[in-house]
Design an enzyme around this catalytic site. Structure first.
Site, PDB file in Angstrom:
ATOM      1  N   GLY A   1       1.814   4.960   1.083  1.00 45.47           N
ATOM      2  CA  GLY A   1       1.494   5.754   2.273  1.00 45.47           C
ATOM      3  C   GLY A   1       1.043   4.876   3.429  1.00 45.47           C
ATOM      4  O   GLY A   1       0.289   5.302   4.297  1.00 45.47           O
TER       5      GLY A   1
ATOM      6  N   ALA B   1      10.978   1.070  -1.805  1.00 46.20           N
ATOM      7  CA  ALA B   1      11.020  -0.169  -2.596  1.00 46.20           C
ATOM      8  C   ALA B   1      10.913   0.159  -4.086  1.00 46.20           C
ATOM      9  O   ALA B   1      11.602  -0.436  -4.922  1.00 46.20           O
ATOM     10  CB  ALA B   1       9.896  -1.107  -2.166  1.00 46.20           C
TER      11      ALA B   1
ATOM     12  N   PRO C   1       0.840  -1.203   0.000  1.00 44.82           N
ATOM     13  CA  PRO C   1       0.000   0.000   0.000  1.00 44.82           C
ATOM     14  C   PRO C   1       0.879   1.258   0.000  1.00 44.82           C
ATOM     15  O   PRO C   1       1.892   1.298   0.691  1.00 44.82           O
ATOM     16  CB  PRO C   1      -0.788  -0.106   1.310  1.00 44.82           C
ATOM     17  CG  PRO C   1      -0.027  -1.058   2.174  1.00 44.82           C
ATOM     18  CD  PRO C   1       0.763  -1.962   1.260  1.00 44.82           C
TER      19      PRO C   1
ATOM     20  N   GLY D   1       3.330   3.097   5.410  1.00 48.15           N
ATOM     21  CA  GLY D   1       4.405   2.888   6.390  1.00 48.15           C
ATOM     22  C   GLY D   1       5.195   1.619   6.133  1.00 48.15           C
ATOM     23  O   GLY D   1       6.001   1.208   6.969  1.00 48.15           O
ATOM     24  N   LEU D   2       4.970   0.971   4.968  1.00 47.27           N
ATOM     25  CA  LEU D   2       5.667  -0.294   4.684  1.00 47.27           C
ATOM     26  C   LEU D   2       6.801  -0.092   3.665  1.00 47.27           C
ATOM     27  O   LEU D   2       7.265  -1.056   3.043  1.00 47.27           O
ATOM     28  CB  LEU D   2       4.679  -1.357   4.186  1.00 47.27           C
ATOM     29  CG  LEU D   2       3.519  -1.665   5.134  1.00 47.27           C
ATOM     30  CD1 LEU D   2       2.616  -2.747   4.533  1.00 47.27           C
ATOM     31  CD2 LEU D   2       4.019  -2.111   6.515  1.00 47.27           C
TER      32      LEU D   2
ATOM     33  N   ASP E   1      14.588   3.024   5.155  1.00 49.59           N
ATOM     34  CA  ASP E   1      13.685   2.341   4.211  1.00 49.59           C
ATOM     35  C   ASP E   1      14.461   1.883   2.969  1.00 49.59           C
ATOM     36  O   ASP E   1      14.277   0.759   2.489  1.00 49.59           O
ATOM     37  CB  ASP E   1      12.555   3.277   3.770  1.00 49.59           C
ATOM     38  CG  ASP E   1      11.598   3.622   4.892  1.00 49.59           C
ATOM     39  OD1 ASP E   1      11.903   3.324   6.049  1.00 49.59           O
ATOM     40  OD2 ASP E   1      10.536   4.206   4.613  1.00 49.59           O
TER      41      ASP E   1
END
Ligand code: MEV
Length: 313
Positions: free
Chosen positions: A98, A106, A96, A100-101, A147
């Protein structure tokens, strides 16, 4: 020749926000991410079918998400200097946005890898992460780089921001780390949340710095718990981490409700992950049966949830 590239999604197990201020964070890759392909083209463009987005590279200041994609694509292409390629990139996004993953990191890493493969450029994970930071800065202003590091390396590690290079301490988990990831469906804007914490810190620097130090201590203890396979201890540390994030004002009523439901359904610990203000929460499960029960409890609140093992590589 066409090139393909992958960037992993990520979970921050502990230490988000504190990592922006030089404290360590414990991060793990998710077995979901972004896959991109790059092929020669007349002019550079990026297509993300899942978002119905197709943009060309541009230096314009971004005002919309499409504008940010154009600007970020241009920023990546500029890192190739005189060898700046003309490429068409198509990205398949499994995370998803926005949430937080680590979706944007990525995507940046997958694009760099796809262009590198297309051009026959070989470089280390650290160099891929560094190049993709040009992309990440367009979205997040002043990213710590955690990230991008997870997106490029995969695995589990303690990350500490550094100049010019971050410090990365790989961690080998002794036990399988099964997380339930619940999506609050409230968008999380990393740039805005990082700015909000910075304003809070300007108002009460001593108080916020104590919280950040507290998070650093939790990360060091969590590292030991992960290496020892002590999941109940890791869960307790996650709950404490959530309490500290709350004092930074980055949680929401909905995230709190989801964490409480997860704990009630047997989670060893639960917290928001990433910048907060919305996005996803994570709950640590003892085993697959507990994970199913926790996911069910989150879905009963009307929120989406999935189960994932952390540390993909
Ligand atoms: C975002 O995934 C994590 C934050 O700590 C920001 C950053 O590290 O750049 C909130």
């Amino acid at each position: 020749m066409s090139g393909a590239g992958l960037g992993w999604g990520k979970l921050i197990v502990l230490g988000e926000h504190a990592v922006v201020y030089g404290r360590p964070a414990l991060a793990a890759a998710l077995a979901r991410g972004v896959r991109a392909t790059a092929t020669a083209a007349e002019r550079s463009e990026l297509e993300v079918p899942a978002w119905n987005a197709r943009v060309t590279a541009s230096r314009e200041a971004p005002e919309t998400r499409r504008g940010a994609l154009s600007r970020a694509l241009d920023a990546i292409l500029s890192t190739y200097g005189g060898a700046r390629p003309n490429v068409r990139i198509v990205a398949d996004v499994e995370l998803p946005a926005g949430g937080g993953l680590g979706c944007s990191a990525a995507l940046g890493v997958a694009i760099v890898r796809a262009i590198d493969a297309h051009l026959g450029v070989a470089r280390s994970d650290a160099d891929v992460a560094a190049a993709s930071l040009a992309w990440e800065r367009v979205f997040h202003g002043n990213p710590s780089g955690v990230d991008s590091a997870v997106a490029a390396r995969g695995g589990v590690f303690v990350f500490r921001r550094g100049d010019p290079e971050p410090e990365i301490e790989p961690v080998t988990p002794r036990a399988r780390m099964l997380f339930v990831i619940g999506d609050s469906a409230e968008p999380s804007a990393t740039k805005a949340m990082v700015a909000a914490v910075a304003r809070h810190r300007e108002r009460v620097p001593d108080k916020v710095d104590k919280v950040l130090d507290g998070m650093a201590a939790l990360v060091q203890n969590a590292r030991i718990a992960v290496m020892a396979g002590d999941l109940p201890q890791l869960g307790k540390l996650m709950d404490l981490g959530q309490a500290l994030l709350n004092t930074l004002l980055v949680s929401t009523a909905r995230l709190e409700e989801m964490c409480a439901a997860a704990r009630h359904a047997g989670a060893l610990g639960a917290k928001l992950t990433g910048a907060g203000g919305g996005g996803c929460m994570i709950a640590l499960a003892r085993d697959p049966e507990d994970a199913e029960r926790i996911a069910h409890a989150i879905r009963s609140l009307g929120r989406e949830a999935f189960i994932a093992e952390a540390g993909a590589s």
